[in-house]
Design a protein around this motif. Structure first.
Motif, PDB file in Angstrom:
ATOM      1  N   LYS A  10       0.840  -1.200   0.000  1.00 27.91           N
ATOM      2  CA  LYS A  10       0.000   0.000   0.000  1.00 27.91           C
ATOM      3  C   LYS A  10       0.879   1.255   0.000  1.00 27.91           C
ATOM      4  O   LYS A  10       0.612   2.211  -0.739  1.00 27.91           O
ATOM      5  CB  LYS A  10      -0.943  -0.009   1.206  1.00 27.91           C
ATOM      6  N   THR A  11       1.942   1.254   0.788  1.00 31.30           N
ATOM      7  CA  THR A  11       2.877   2.385   0.813  1.00 31.30           C
ATOM      8  C   THR A  11       3.550   2.547  -0.546  1.00 31.30           C
ATOM      9  O   THR A  11       3.712   3.677  -1.033  1.00 31.30           O
ATOM     10  CB  THR A  11       3.933   2.182   1.921  1.00 31.30           C
ATOM     11  N   PHE A  12       3.909   1.428  -1.170  1.00 33.01           N
ATOM     12  CA  PHE A  12       4.502   1.478  -2.507  1.00 33.01           C
ATOM     13  C   PHE A  12       3.545   2.168  -3.485  1.00 33.01           C
ATOM     14  O   PHE A  12       3.946   3.050  -4.248  1.00 33.01           O
ATOM     15  CB  PHE A  12       4.848   0.061  -2.983  1.00 33.01           C
ATOM     16  N   THR A  41      -1.090   0.473  -7.912  1.00 30.85           N
ATOM     17  CA  THR A  41      -2.234   0.213  -7.025  1.00 30.85           C
ATOM     18  C   THR A  41      -2.712  -1.225  -7.177  1.00 30.85           C
ATOM     19  O   THR A  41      -3.209  -1.820  -6.217  1.00 30.85           O
ATOM     20  CB  THR A  41      -3.389   1.206  -7.270  1.00 30.85           C
ATOM     21  N   SER A  42      -2.512  -1.793  -8.357  1.00 31.61           N
ATOM     22  CA  SER A  42      -2.855  -3.198  -8.585  1.00 31.61           C
ATOM     23  C   SER A  42      -1.980  -4.124  -7.739  1.00 31.61           C
ATOM     24  O   SER A  42      -2.442  -5.177  -7.291  1.00 31.61           O
ATOM     25  CB  SER A  42      -2.712  -3.547 -10.064  1.00 31.61           C
ATOM     26  N   VAL A  43      -0.738  -3.735  -7.503  1.00 32.41           N
ATOM     27  CA  VAL A  43       0.152  -4.526  -6.646  1.00 32.41           C
ATOM     28  C   VAL A  43      -0.495  -4.693  -5.275  1.00 32.41           C
ATOM     29  O   VAL A  43      -0.635  -5.814  -4.761  1.00 32.41           O
ATOM     30  CB  VAL A  43       1.547  -3.858  -6.492  1.00 32.41           C
ATOM     31  N   ALA A  44      -0.905  -3.582  -4.686  1.00 35.73           N
ATOM     32  CA  ALA A  44      -1.484  -3.616  -3.339  1.00 35.73           C
ATOM     33  C   ALA A  44      -2.823  -4.355  -3.323  1.00 35.73           C
ATOM     34  O   ALA A  44      -3.064  -5.199  -2.454  1.00 35.73           O
ATOM     35  CB  ALA A  44      -1.661  -2.191  -2.811  1.00 35.73           C
ATOM     36  N   ALA A  45      -3.678  -4.073  -4.287  1.00 34.56           N
ATOM     37  CA  ALA A  45      -5.005  -4.691  -4.310  1.00 34.56           C
ATOM     38  C   ALA A  45      -4.924  -6.198  -4.550  1.00 34.56           C
ATOM     39  O   ALA A  45      -5.617  -6.980  -3.882  1.00 34.56           O
ATOM     40  CB  ALA A  45      -5.863  -4.037  -5.391  1.00 34.56           C
TER      41      ALA A  45
END
Length: 118
Positions: A10-12, A41-45
């Motif tokens: 999320k921080t990323f 944002t796809s990374v976090a989700a």
């Protein structure tokens, strides 16, 4: 570790958004801004979704998406530097974080694949 990675991804994403807001308001700047925001944002989700996976195969599929998206984030940051939309000096920590996350998620995928073969 799972909550740490949830927070880290999320921080990323937040940091990639902040970085992209520094891009010039041009066709190329806006295109790369959109691409970087989408994949970071796809990374976090997708990592969150992987944590809720109901099977090993589902986890492997979701974590594979995470690997692809974090690697794509790395690509767009590098591309923005090459196109001189942003200074490479400002991006070193973001590139390092993308590399580290990529390694972590590739390792998680390998471990899950090994576990599913037993």
């Amino acid at each position: 570790m799972m909550n740490n990675l949830k927070e880290r991804t999320k921080t990323f994403a937040h940091n990639c958004i902040k970085l992209s807001l520094e891009f010039p308001n041009s066709y190329l700047g806006n295109h790369i801004k959109g691409q970087l925001i989408r994949c970071s944002t796809s990374v976090a989700a997708n990592y969150r979704a992987a944590c809720l996976a109901q099977s090993k195969n589902s986890f492997i599929a979701k974590i594979s998406i995470v690997v692809e998206e974090v690697d794509e984030s790395h690509f767009w940051i590098e591309f923005a530097i090459t196109e001189q939309l942003i200074s490479g000096i400002n991006c070193n920590s973001m590139l390092k974080e993308a590399d580290e996350l990529t390694r972590i998620f590739i390792s998680s995928r390998k471990t899950a694949k090994l576990g599913s073969n037993n």
